[in-house]
Motif scaffolding. Structure first.
Motif, PDB file in Angstrom:
ATOM      1  N   LEU A  11      16.435   0.688   4.381  1.00 29.05           N
ATOM      2  CA  LEU A  11      16.125   0.030   3.113  1.00 29.05           C
ATOM      3  C   LEU A  11      15.419   1.025   2.197  1.00 29.05           C
ATOM      4  O   LEU A  11      14.269   1.402   2.448  1.00 29.05           O
ATOM      5  N   VAL A  12      16.103   1.434   1.160  1.00 25.69           N
ATOM      6  CA  VAL A  12      15.551   2.385   0.198  1.00 25.69           C
ATOM      7  C   VAL A  12      14.982   1.606  -0.983  1.00 25.69           C
ATOM      8  O   VAL A  12      15.672   0.796  -1.601  1.00 25.69           O
ATOM      9  N   GLY A  13      13.723   1.842  -1.281  1.00 16.39           N
ATOM     10  CA  GLY A  13      13.060   1.088  -2.348  1.00 16.39           C
ATOM     11  C   GLY A  13      12.392  -0.156  -1.806  1.00 16.39           C
ATOM     12  O   GLY A  13      12.586  -1.256  -2.310  1.00 16.39           O
ATOM     13  N   ALA A  14      11.576   0.031  -0.770  1.00 12.67           N
ATOM     14  CA  ALA A  14      10.969  -1.122  -0.080  1.00 12.67           C
ATOM     15  C   ALA A  14       9.616  -1.518  -0.638  1.00 12.67           C
ATOM     16  O   ALA A  14       8.998  -2.446  -0.134  1.00 12.67           O
ATOM     17  N   THR A  15       9.146  -0.843  -1.680  1.00 13.14           N
ATOM     18  CA  THR A  15       7.802  -1.127  -2.183  1.00 13.14           C
ATOM     19  C   THR A  15       7.795  -2.075  -3.373  1.00 13.14           C
ATOM     20  O   THR A  15       6.733  -2.512  -3.807  1.00 13.14           O
ATOM     21  N   GLY A  16       8.961  -2.387  -3.916  1.00 15.06           N
ATOM     22  CA  GLY A  16       9.038  -3.295  -5.047  1.00 15.06           C
ATOM     23  C   GLY A  16       8.928  -4.750  -4.620  1.00 15.06           C
ATOM     24  O   GLY A  16       8.857  -5.069  -3.427  1.00 15.06           O
ATOM     25  N   GLY A  17       8.933  -5.644  -5.603  1.00 20.67           N
ATOM     26  CA  GLY A  17       8.799  -7.063  -5.310  1.00 20.67           C
ATOM     27  C   GLY A  17       9.911  -7.598  -4.431  1.00 20.67           C
ATOM     28  O   GLY A  17       9.670  -8.427  -3.539  1.00 20.67           O
ATOM     29  N   ILE A  18      11.134  -7.139  -4.661  1.00 17.21           N
ATOM     30  CA  ILE A  18      12.264  -7.573  -3.841  1.00 17.21           C
ATOM     31  C   ILE A  18      12.272  -6.825  -2.514  1.00 17.21           C
ATOM     32  O   ILE A  18      12.392  -7.423  -1.445  1.00 17.21           O
ATOM     33  N   GLY A  19      12.126  -5.505  -2.568  1.00 19.11           N
ATOM     34  CA  GLY A  19      12.216  -4.685  -1.365  1.00 19.11           C
ATOM     35  C   GLY A  19      11.183  -5.031  -0.314  1.00 19.11           C
ATOM     36  O   GLY A  19      11.498  -5.091   0.878  1.00 19.11           O
ATOM     37  N   SER A  20       9.942  -5.286  -0.725  1.00 15.76           N
ATOM     38  CA  SER A  20       8.889  -5.587   0.250  1.00 15.76           C
ATOM     39  C   SER A  20       9.156  -6.914   0.952  1.00 15.76           C
ATOM     40  O   SER A  20       8.900  -7.052   2.155  1.00 15.76           O
ATOM     41  N   GLY A  37       9.961   4.578   0.048  1.00 15.57           N
ATOM     42  CA  GLY A  37       9.371   4.233  -1.244  1.00 15.57           C
ATOM     43  C   GLY A  37       8.765   5.481  -1.857  1.00 15.57           C
ATOM     44  O   GLY A  37       8.414   6.423  -1.141  1.00 15.57           O
ATOM     45  N   ARG A  38       8.638   5.490  -3.167  1.00 15.51           N
ATOM     46  CA  ARG A  38       8.082   6.662  -3.847  1.00 15.51           C
ATOM     47  C   ARG A  38       6.576   6.779  -3.664  1.00 15.51           C
ATOM     48  O   ARG A  38       6.039   7.880  -3.568  1.00 15.51           O
ATOM     49  N   ASN A  39       5.883   5.645  -3.626  1.00 15.00           N
ATOM     50  CA  ASN A  39       4.422   5.641  -3.541  1.00 15.00           C
ATOM     51  C   ASN A  39       3.984   5.448  -2.091  1.00 15.00           C
ATOM     52  O   ASN A  39       4.294   4.424  -1.476  1.00 15.00           O
ATOM     53  N   ALA A  40       3.273   6.423  -1.552  1.00 15.60           N
ATOM     54  CA  ALA A  40       2.891   6.399  -0.138  1.00 15.60           C
ATOM     55  C   ALA A  40       1.986   5.216   0.201  1.00 15.60           C
ATOM     56  O   ALA A  40       2.137   4.590   1.252  1.00 15.60           O
ATOM     57  N   ASP A  41       1.033   4.914  -0.672  1.00 14.00           N
ATOM     58  CA  ASP A  41       0.111   3.803  -0.409  1.00 14.00           C
ATOM     59  C   ASP A  41       0.842   2.464  -0.395  1.00 14.00           C
ATOM     60  O   ASP A  41       0.633   1.630   0.498  1.00 14.00           O
ATOM     61  N   LYS A  42       1.693   2.248  -1.390  1.00 11.69           N
ATOM     62  CA  LYS A  42       2.465   1.009  -1.455  1.00 11.69           C
ATOM     63  C   LYS A  42       3.421   0.907  -0.265  1.00 11.69           C
ATOM     64  O   LYS A  42       3.656  -0.188   0.267  1.00 11.69           O
ATOM     65  N   LEU A  43       3.970   2.029   0.157  1.00  8.70           N
ATOM     66  CA  LEU A  43       4.885   2.049   1.292  1.00  8.70           C
ATOM     67  C   LEU A  43       4.168   1.636   2.567  1.00  8.70           C
ATOM     68  O   LEU A  43       4.684   0.844   3.367  1.00  8.70           O
ATOM     69  N   SER A  44       2.958   2.154   2.741  1.00  8.83           N
ATOM     70  CA  SER A  44       2.176   1.816   3.923  1.00  8.83           C
ATOM     71  C   SER A  44       1.847   0.325   3.960  1.00  8.83           C
ATOM     72  O   SER A  44       1.923  -0.313   5.019  1.00  8.83           O
ATOM     73  N   ILE A  45       1.515  -0.220   2.806  1.00 10.70           N
ATOM     74  CA  ILE A  45       1.204  -1.655   2.722  1.00 10.70           C
ATOM     75  C   ILE A  45       2.444  -2.490   3.036  1.00 10.70           C
ATOM     76  O   ILE A  45       2.382  -3.455   3.805  1.00 10.70           O
ATOM     77  N   ALA A  46       3.578  -2.102   2.451  1.00  8.05           N
ATOM     78  CA  ALA A  46       4.827  -2.831   2.690  1.00  8.05           C
ATOM     79  C   ALA A  46       5.212  -2.774   4.166  1.00  8.05           C
ATOM     80  O   ALA A  46       5.640  -3.780   4.750  1.00  8.05           O
ATOM     81  N   GLU A  48       3.151  -2.293   6.744  1.00 11.70           N
ATOM     82  CA  GLU A  48       2.192  -3.077   7.528  1.00 11.70           C
ATOM     83  C   GLU A  48       2.482  -4.570   7.410  1.00 11.70           C
ATOM     84  O   GLU A  48       2.454  -5.309   8.405  1.00 11.70           O
ATOM     85  N   GLN A  49       2.757  -5.034   6.210  1.00  7.89           N
ATOM     86  CA  GLN A  49       3.031  -6.455   5.995  1.00  7.89           C
ATOM     87  C   GLN A  49       4.310  -6.908   6.695  1.00  7.89           C
ATOM     88  O   GLN A  49       4.417  -8.057   7.131  1.00  7.89           O
ATOM     89  N   ALA A  50       5.278  -5.997   6.801  1.00  9.59           N
ATOM     90  CA  ALA A  50       6.546  -6.349   7.446  1.00  9.59           C
ATOM     91  C   ALA A  50       6.536  -6.092   8.947  1.00  9.59           C
ATOM     92  O   ALA A  50       7.473  -6.492   9.650  1.00  9.59           O
ATOM     93  N   GLY A  51       5.501  -5.410   9.438  1.00 11.58           N
ATOM     94  CA  GLY A  51       5.446  -5.087  10.860  1.00 11.58           C
ATOM     95  C   GLY A  51       6.339  -3.928  11.249  1.00 11.58           C
ATOM     96  O   GLY A  51       6.817  -3.847  12.385  1.00 11.58           O
ATOM     97  N   ILE A  52       6.532  -3.004  10.314  1.00 16.07           N
ATOM     98  CA  ILE A  52       7.376  -1.828  10.561  1.00 16.07           C
ATOM     99  C   ILE A  52       6.476  -0.637  10.890  1.00 16.07           C
ATOM    100  O   ILE A  52       5.587  -0.299  10.102  1.00 16.07           O
ATOM    101  N   PRO A  53       6.666  -0.010  12.035  1.00 19.07           N
ATOM    102  CA  PRO A  53       5.778   1.089  12.440  1.00 19.07           C
ATOM    103  C   PRO A  53       5.842   2.283  11.496  1.00 19.07           C
ATOM    104  O   PRO A  53       6.835   2.486  10.793  1.00 19.07           O
ATOM    105  N   ALA A  54       4.786   3.073  11.500  1.00 24.41           N
ATOM    106  CA  ALA A  54       4.661   4.200  10.576  1.00 24.41           C
ATOM    107  C   ALA A  54       5.769   5.227  10.737  1.00 24.41           C
ATOM    108  O   ALA A  54       6.161   5.885   9.769  1.00 24.41           O
ATOM    109  N   ASN A  55       6.298   5.379  11.963  1.00 30.01           N
ATOM    110  CA  ASN A  55       7.344   6.374  12.166  1.00 30.01           C
ATOM    111  C   ASN A  55       8.702   5.938  11.611  1.00 30.01           C
ATOM    112  O   ASN A  55       9.674   6.680  11.690  1.00 30.01           O
ATOM    113  N   ARG A  56       8.732   4.729  11.055  1.00 26.29           N
ATOM    114  CA  ARG A  56       9.961   4.276  10.386  1.00 26.29           C
ATOM    115  C   ARG A  56       9.742   4.107   8.885  1.00 26.29           C
ATOM    116  O   ARG A  56      10.501   3.442   8.217  1.00 26.29           O
ATOM    117  N   GLN A  57       8.680   4.732   8.386  1.00 28.00           N
ATOM    118  CA  GLN A  57       8.371   4.699   6.954  1.00 28.00           C
ATOM    119  C   GLN A  57       8.469   6.123   6.401  1.00 28.00           C
ATOM    120  O   GLN A  57       7.926   7.060   6.984  1.00 28.00           O
TER     121      GLN A  57
END
Length: 237
Positions: A11-20, A37-46, A48-57
């Motif tokens: 999923l490319v673009g996972a930090t937006g309202g739809i993507g997250s 995602g382009r923004n590292a902080d937003k990507l980490s939040i997305a 964490e909220q989805a339960g996706i491990p860091a090595n898949r971000q």
């Protein structure tokens, strides 16, 4: 409908309202989800909220060609991607008297060139297995232009034409290409656009995410070539 359990999804673009929101739906369906995602902080939040491990971000700006190829290669180290979803993009809505060359080039670079590189990077492995699903989101302005959308529509019309041509090249495979023509979605997309719009009458981001989630489960015996989802009060198609 096809089950998503065990499917590898990029999923490319996972930090937006739809993507997250989509990331949560995919992860909850048992898919092996990789997000960018382009923004590292937003990507980490997305993540964490989805339960996706860091090595898949993966932090990714799809206007950087070498980064696109590198990340796709990393994701595919332990096997090909089953589903590519490109939810990344930008919207610059300006009339021709205010639209700059930089605006136009930036829009094409993200919405068209980025999509080109993503598709080109993912296709070799899909061709090898002769199966896969690629979902792009041209939006309704990839079918019906509006005033002030010269750059945006150019990028999205180009995306549709490019993928239709690629579809012709893939006729002897089971690689499916789907376009989602979304109308106005109440998301951060509109935060920087100077237009008077009724966001309370737009599509809810959660429902837009569910539409993409549905498209990921289309039956193996067929293909949803395109879907149109737009607000009741502004049906352009």
């Amino acid at each position: 409908m096809e089950s998503l359990k065990g499917k590898k999804v990029l999923l490319v673009g996972a930090t937006g309202g739809i993507g997250s929101r989509l990331a949560k739906l995919l992860q909850g369906s048992g898919a092996m989800v990789y997000i960018t995602g382009r923004n590292a902080d937003k990507l980490s939040i997305a993540g964490e909220q989805a339960g996706i491990p860091a090595n898949r971000q993966f932090q990714l700006d799809i206007t950087h060609e070498s980064d696109v190829y590198a990340i796709v290669a990393t994701v595919q180290q332990d096997g090909p991607v089953d589903i590519l979803i490109n939810a990344a993009g930008i919207g610059i809505i300006k009339t021709m008297d205010t639209l700059t060359t930089e605006d136009f080039q930036r829009t094409l670079q993200v919405n068209l060139m980025g999509s080109f590189w993503l598709t080109k990077a993912i296709l070799p492995s899909m061709k090898e297995t002769k199966k896969g699903l690629i979902i792009h989101i041209p939006g309704v302005l990839g079918k019906v232009p509006m005033a002030g959308a010269a750059a945006y529509s150019a990028s999205k019309y180009g995306l549709v034409g490019m993928m239709q041509s690629i579809r012709e090249e893939l006729k002897r495979t089971e690689i499916r290409i789907t376009h989602l023509f979304l109308g106005g979605v109440d998301s951060a997309f509109w935060d920087t656009i100077d237009l008077r719009v009724q966001r309370d009458k737009m599509i809810v981001a959660e429902e837009a995410a569910k539409a993409i989630w549905f498209l990921c489960q289309q039956p193996a015996s067929g293909v949803v070539s395109e879907m149109v989802l737009q607000p009741f009060n502004h049906q352009a198609i």
